[in-house]
Design an enzyme around this catalytic site. Structure first.
Site, PDB file in Angstrom:
ATOM      1  N   GLU A 158       1.413  -9.429   7.081  1.00 58.39           N
ATOM      2  CA  GLU A 158       2.100  -9.149   7.942  1.00 58.39           C
ATOM      3  C   GLU A 158       1.927  -9.991   9.361  1.00 58.39           C
ATOM      4  OE1 GLU A 158       1.654  -4.936   8.808  1.00 58.39           O
ATOM      5  OE2 GLU A 158       2.803  -4.544   6.906  1.00 58.39           O
ATOM      6  N   ASP A 173       1.485   8.415   7.215  1.00 54.23           N
ATOM      7  CA  ASP A 173       2.214   7.511   6.209  1.00 54.23           C
ATOM      8  C   ASP A 173       2.384   7.516   5.065  1.00 54.23           C
ATOM      9  OD1 ASP A 173       3.617   5.224   5.223  1.00 54.23           O
ATOM     10  OD2 ASP A 173       1.978   3.848   5.793  1.00 54.23           O
ATOM     11  N   LYS A 211       6.547  -0.618  14.589  1.00 51.84           N
ATOM     12  CA  LYS A 211       5.697  -1.796  14.173  1.00 51.84           C
ATOM     13  C   LYS A 211       6.402  -2.586  13.229  1.00 51.84           C
ATOM     14  CE  LYS A 211       3.011   0.422  10.416  1.00 51.84           C
ATOM     15  NZ  LYS A 211       1.844   0.363   9.785  1.00 51.84           N
ATOM     16  N   HIS A 225      -3.277  -6.294   2.257  1.00 44.32           N
ATOM     17  CA  HIS A 225      -2.546  -7.484   2.992  1.00 44.32           C
ATOM     18  C   HIS A 225      -3.018  -8.923   3.289  1.00 44.32           C
ATOM     19  CE1 HIS A 225       0.189  -3.664   4.854  1.00 44.32           C
ATOM     20  NE2 HIS A 225       0.208  -3.931   3.252  1.00 44.32           N
ATOM     21  N   SER A 256       0.859  -1.203   0.018  1.00 43.79           N
ATOM     22  CA  SER A 256       0.012   0.013  -0.050  1.00 43.79           C
ATOM     23  C   SER A 256       0.868   1.375  -0.093  1.00 43.79           C
ATOM     24  CB  SER A 256      -0.815   0.217   1.288  1.00 43.79           C
ATOM     25  OG  SER A 256      -0.311  -0.145   2.377  1.00 43.79           O
ATOM     26  N   HIS A 292       8.216  -1.359   9.525  1.00 43.91           N
ATOM     27  CA  HIS A 292       8.578  -2.416   8.566  1.00 43.91           C
ATOM     28  C   HIS A 292       7.887  -2.150   7.463  1.00 43.91           C
ATOM     29  CE1 HIS A 292       4.930  -5.101   9.441  1.00 43.91           C
ATOM     30  NE2 HIS A 292       4.679  -3.937   9.432  1.00 43.91           N
ATOM     31  N   ASP A 319      -4.345   1.238  11.618  1.00 39.53           N
ATOM     32  CA  ASP A 319      -4.019   1.833  10.393  1.00 39.53           C
ATOM     33  C   ASP A 319      -4.989   1.341   9.170  1.00 39.53           C
ATOM     34  OD1 ASP A 319      -2.730   2.984   8.134  1.00 39.53           O
ATOM     35  OD2 ASP A 319      -1.062   1.501   8.087  1.00 39.53           O
ATOM     36  N   GLU A 363      -5.038  -2.532   9.246  1.00 38.06           N
ATOM     37  CA  GLU A 363      -4.347  -3.016  10.272  1.00 38.06           C
ATOM     38  C   GLU A 363      -4.629  -2.811  11.459  1.00 38.06           C
ATOM     39  OE1 GLU A 363      -0.139  -1.548  10.236  1.00 38.06           O
ATOM     40  OE2 GLU A 363       0.026  -1.859   7.893  1.00 38.06           O
ATOM     41  N   LYS A 386       9.674   4.899   7.388  1.00 39.85           N
ATOM     42  CA  LYS A 386      10.002   3.708   6.748  1.00 39.85           C
ATOM     43  C   LYS A 386      11.233   4.104   5.651  1.00 39.85           C
ATOM     44  CE  LYS A 386       5.344   2.122   5.790  1.00 39.85           C
ATOM     45  NZ  LYS A 386       4.085   1.995   4.755  1.00 39.85           N
ATOM     46  N   GLU A 397      -3.364   5.844  12.291  1.00 36.72           N
ATOM     47  CA  GLU A 397      -2.359   5.952  11.185  1.00 36.72           C
ATOM     48  C   GLU A 397      -3.272   6.236   9.910  1.00 36.72           C
ATOM     49  OE1 GLU A 397       1.076   3.292  10.971  1.00 36.72           O
ATOM     50  OE2 GLU A 397       1.018   3.362   8.785  1.00 36.72           O
TER      51      GLU A 397
HETATM   52  P1  PGA Z   1       2.984  -1.323   3.152  1.00 39.35           P
HETATM   53  O1  PGA Z   1       2.005  -1.140   4.184  1.00 39.35           O
HETATM   54  O2  PGA Z   1       4.328  -1.842   3.629  1.00 39.35           O
HETATM   55  O3  PGA Z   1       2.152  -2.474   2.319  1.00 39.35           O
HETATM   56  O4  PGA Z   1       3.062  -0.011   2.333  1.00 39.35           O
HETATM   57  C1  PGA Z   1       2.561  -0.619   5.549  1.00 39.35           C
HETATM   58  C2  PGA Z   1       1.668   0.457   6.114  1.00 39.35           C
HETATM   59  O5  PGA Z   1       0.561   0.975   5.347  1.00 39.35           O
HETATM   60  O6  PGA Z   1       1.942   1.218   6.974  1.00 39.35           O
HETATM   61 ZN    ZN Z   2       0.436   2.617   7.064  1.00 36.21          ZN
END
Ligand code: PGA
Ligand code: ZN
Length: 432
Positions: A211, A317, A393, A159, A39, A370, A246, A168, A342, A292
């Site tokens: 995840e 994010d 996370k 996911h 995403s 991650h 999230d 999430e 990230k 998030e």
């Molecule tokens: P992604 O998802 O690693 O697939 O982008 C993680 C997130 O959205 O926090």
């Molecule tokens: Zn996110």
């Protein structure tokens, strides 16, 4: 000092190829493997894939790998830059070699692998652990603070294959007395959750998502949170474990509306105002401490409006993509109060640290993350300790690539002993 830089394709946790870098110095070989998101934010640095009809359905990374071998490697060796003291210069060299705004030429996957391997080599050459090297680079304070792990125990969105639009739903053992105890609490709740899911939906429902979290046949956020309330209570941790969500809402934002029925084959459109109302009721009814990407990366006004009333940590994010430019914009617009970190969204360790320090300068929190496509590389565990972010996370307490980070953090806690603190309920302000 840097003798050679090699790269090779290796698989990530979704079975797609990613970039592995081996950097050789006079002290040994230092390895890094790059993660990959699903995403992804529109403004992330570019992950270079071969495309077309190439191997792996177009997802091969041969171009990125030859960029490491033929362009980045020789330039780094020629530069004579020192890994122990010149990480920032190394990272600007990488950035300048690419020359584009979003690392589209050489690929953020190529560049990040080298940047991470240099940091590992830098730590070894300095004779210190990686977390201490990153602490030195960032200028973060001591003592070291162990982060609260936010375990993503229910997977939805892109996911998993269930009908849940929200990506999430996490549990955060803020009431633990140490990181190691937090892992035990997370694991015990995870096992209780598994039992509950078997009872409610049958044994075929315990399959897991990208995840490591379960993906039972539910579609509504309150169903996910109710499952967590029950699991936490069965594990006897009520009050000591908080929740986080999230939704990764950019993924279900369509023509100005949020379609939380997207995976259910029947549209369930919410305007920004209706979605805000949904968040208000979730925040009222459950012990949620962090939200998030509640709104899409393009929906800045909704962020700003919600930030005025939001009583919990509001993390950007996709909105910020670990990029100073968007962190600055979000502060100007008062759009959120926390940055997700990230490393592959920006592509070098120094730029990731700069973005985190900018966020701190606005009195925000920083939340290390991650990607959904991971490897057993545990770099981000050291990053969370080094930058004193207070929380991270890395998915569920399950699946090798997820637990690699949690296991490394338990190693660090054992190593530091009395010399570290656990962030606990202070996770938002640990850096202070
Ligand atoms: P992604 O998802 O690693 O697939 O982008 C993680 C997130 O959205 O926090
Ligand atoms: Zn996110």
């Amino acid at each position: 000092m840097i003798r050679s830089v090699q790269a090779a394709p290796r698989l990530d946790s979704r079975g797609y190829p990613t970039v592995q870098v081996d950097l050789t110095t006079d002290r040994g070989v230092f390895r890094a493997i790059v993660p990959s998101g699903a995403s992804t934010g529109a403004n992330e640095a570019i992950e270079l894939r071969d495309g077309g009809v190439s191997a792996y359905g177009g997802k091969d990374v041969q171009k990125a790998i030859s960029n490491v071998r033929l362009v980045i490697g020789p330039a780094l060796v020629d530069s004579g830059l020192k890994v122990d003291t010149e990480q920032k210069m190394i990272d600007s060299l990488l950035k300048n070699l690419d020359g584009t705004k979003n690392k589209a030429k050489l690929g953020a996957n190529a560049i990040l692998g080298v940047s991470m391997a240099c940091a590992r080599a830098g730590a070894a050459h300095s004779g210190i652990p990686l977390y201490e090297f990153l602490q030195r680079e960032s200028g973060a304070k001591r003592p070291f603070v162990m982060p609260v792990p936010f375990f993503n125990v229910l997977n939805g969105g892109v996911h998993s294959g269930n009908k849940m639009a929200f990506q999430e739903t996490m549990i955060a053992p803020v009431g633990a007395s140490s990181f190691t105890e937090a892992v035990k609490m997370g694991s015990e709740v995870y096992q209780q959750l598994k039992k509950i899911i078997i009872e409610k939906f049958g044994p075929s429902a315990i399959g897991i998502g990208d995840e490591g979290g379960f993906a039972p046949p539910i579609s509504q956020p309150h169903e996910a949170l109710d499952l967590l309330v029950e699991a936490v209570s069965l594990a006897r941790y009520s009050g000591r474990i908080k929740f986080a969500i999230d939704p990764a809402s950019s993924e279900f934002f369509r023509d100005g509306n949020y379609d939380i029925g997207l995976k259910d084959d029947k549209p369930n459109l919410h305007s920004s105002e209706q979605l805000t109302e949904l968040y208000r009721s979730l925040l009222q009814n459950y012990p949620i401490v962090l939200l998030e990407d509640p709104f899409a990366e393009a929906d800045w006004d909704s962020w700003t409006k919600f930030n005025k009333e939001c009583p919990v940590e509001l993390v950007g994010d996709d909105l910020l993509v670990t990029n100073m430019k968007y962190v600055q914009k979000a502060n100007d617009k008062k759009a959120c109060n926390s940055m997700l970190l990230k490393i592959n969204q920006i592509g070098t360790i120094s730029e990731a640290i700069e973005a985190a320090n900018l966020a701190y300068s606005f009195d925000w929190s920083v939340f290390v993350s991650h990607r959904s496509g991971e490897t057993t590389d545990d770099f981000i565990a050291d990053l969370a300790v080094g930058l004193r972010t207070g929380h991270l996370k890395s998915g569920a307490p399950c699946r090798g690539e997820r637990v690699a980070k949690y296991n490394r953090l338990m190693d660090i806690e054992d190593l530091l002993g009395e010399k570290c603190l656990y962030a606990g309920s202070q996770f938002r302000v640990a850096y202070k």
